[in-house]
Design an enzyme around this catalytic site. Structure first.
Site, PDB file in Angstrom:
ATOM      1  N   ASP A 191       0.858  -1.185   0.000  1.00 10.69           N
ATOM      2  CA  ASP A 191       0.000   0.000   0.000  1.00 10.69           C
ATOM      3  C   ASP A 191       0.892   1.233   0.000  1.00 10.69           C
ATOM      4  O   ASP A 191       1.489   1.556   1.014  1.00 10.69           O
ATOM      5  CB  ASP A 191      -0.903  -0.047   1.231  1.00 10.69           C
ATOM      6  CG  ASP A 191      -1.684   1.230   1.478  1.00 10.69           C
ATOM      7  OD1 ASP A 191      -1.790   2.065   0.562  1.00 10.69           O
ATOM      8  OD2 ASP A 191      -2.176   1.395   2.616  1.00 10.69           O
ATOM      9  N   GLU A 225      -0.793  10.936   0.909  1.00 12.39           N
ATOM     10  CA  GLU A 225      -2.083  10.275   1.082  1.00 12.39           C
ATOM     11  C   GLU A 225      -2.221   9.676   2.473  1.00 12.39           C
ATOM     12  O   GLU A 225      -3.304   9.721   3.073  1.00 12.39           O
ATOM     13  CB  GLU A 225      -2.252   9.192   0.012  1.00 12.39           C
ATOM     14  CG  GLU A 225      -3.671   8.619  -0.087  1.00 12.39           C
ATOM     15  CD  GLU A 225      -3.936   7.480   0.877  1.00 12.39           C
ATOM     16  OE1 GLU A 225      -5.115   7.134   1.083  1.00 12.39           O
ATOM     17  OE2 GLU A 225      -2.961   6.927   1.460  1.00 12.39           O
TER      18      GLU A 225
END
Length: 380
Positions: A191, A225
């Site tokens: 991720d 993010e």
């Protein structure tokens, strides 16, 4: 539209390169440079924001409306919060991840010059069963109960100060990647580096086959993010569609595809665009891309930050499978490849609606509930 093959060797080697480039939020320059080198090799033009987010451009036959695909380069990490009297370091997380996932992690400490200086291990305060007995299992698992043990001869705060260690020094956690012959890929920080690799592999397929896209497509590689800012500051004003690429969680009660792509219908910020999500599932069905649909309760992506910044755009989220997200993660090669294939097909599709070239318009050209009856999104 052409259903092109994805270069799996490129996908795997690119992912491994990204994983081995430390990039906790706030320290992403190294991985930004690596992605820029890949874009240079592919002949893709790009530009960088002040802080280093990348906006690459694949030109199409139509310049407005245009679309964007976003994936984030930053990962979880940690930071020195304080120098302790026992020669250990108090630490704080960078990004949201559980302390139990950090226990036992090997890390590198970076100084202000941005170069690696020291190695160490994140440990709970009560780490030895020979000393604390069952208390090693009953102590609370929170970041306040973790400390960094440096592999240096340091026994007090003065020893740490003599090494030049200061509050705010960054810590990068070892990814420890393992790519298995059966297709399983295990590592920290899949991720979202698996998402970035999928985007680059999709671009490579388009570039290698010299395809002319129907509309401009911007590739956005964001750098914050994990701390919430994401794609809030990098969009062109005429972007009408944004597809974020991130992980889909494999867990009881979830419907993520372990070996395919997953199209998210909703996350913690609400539903994704009706038409864009169904266009993506339609591409999967039409071209035989293994896929599923899922909802995520405790999740947000670059799409959410783009909307919260005030952009009136259609958004969707395409996911590769991920087990133990924000821990020692696992995905499968086939899932990441399926995401790359879906993105490659999406780049070749036309705009959802011609009216999307205008931010404001009358009711007469607004989409019908069944979609624009004059256009089939899959008909090229």
């Amino acid at each position: 539209m052409r259903n092109l093959p994805i270069d799996l060797d490129y996908l795997q080697s690119t992912l491994l390169e990204l994983l081995n480039t430390p990039s906790p939020t706030g320290m992403t320059d190294g991985v930004v440079q690596r992605v820029c080198h890949h874009l240079d090799a592919l002949g893709v033009e790009y530009e960088l924001t002040r802080r280093g987010a990348i906006r690459a451009n694949l030109p199409g036959q139509v310049h407005t409306p245009d679309r964007a695909i976003a994936a984030h380069l930053d990962t979880l990490g940690a930071m020195v919060k304080g120098l302790k009297a026992n020669g250990r370091l108090e630490v704080a997380p960078v990004g949201t991840w559980p302390a139990r996932s950090a226990e036992g992690a090997r890390v590198t400490l970076y100084g202000d010059e941005g170069t690696p200086r020291f190695r160490g291990t994140l440990l709970p305060l009560k780490a030895s069963g020979h000393v604390f007995g069952r208390e090693v299992d009953t102590q609370e698992s929170v970041w306040q109960k973790l400390e960094l043990r440096l592999d240096e001869a340091v026994h007090n705060q003065q020893d740490l100060e003599a090494l030049g260690i200061r509050c705010g020094d960054m810590l990068a956690v070892d990814p420890a990647p393992e790519f298995m012959d059966n297709g399983y890929w295990v590592s920290r920080f899949l991720d979202d580096k698996a998402g970035v690799a999928a985007v680059l592999a999709a671009v490579k397929a388009v570039v290698d086959h010299r395809l002319t896209l129907p509309m401009d497509c911007h590739l956005l590689f964001t750098i914050s993010e994990e701390t919430g800012a994401g794609a809030s500051h990098i969009l062109h004003g005429d972007v009408a569609e944004l597809v974020a690429v991130d992980n889909g969680t494999l867990a009881p009660g979830q419907n993520t595809s372990e070996f395919g792509a997953t199209i998210a219908m909703q996350d913690s910020t609400g539903p994704f665009d009706w038409y864009l999500t169904r266009s993506l599932t339609g591409l999967c069905e039409h071209y035989g891309v293994e896929h599923s649909r899922d909802l995520f309760r405790y999740y947000r992506s670059d799409a959410a930050s783009a909307l919260e910044a005030g952009n009136d755009i259609r958004t969707a989220l395409v996911c590769f499978a991920l087990d133990a997200s924000h821990g020692y993660e696992r995905t499968h090669r086939d899932s990441v490849a399926a995401v790359a294939k879906l993105l490659m097909l999406y780049m070749q599709s036309g705009p959802l609606f011609k009216r999307d070239r205008h931010a404001i318009g009358p009711l007469e050209d607004f989409a019908e509930p069944s979609g624009d009856p004059s256009r089939d999104p899959l008909e090229e």
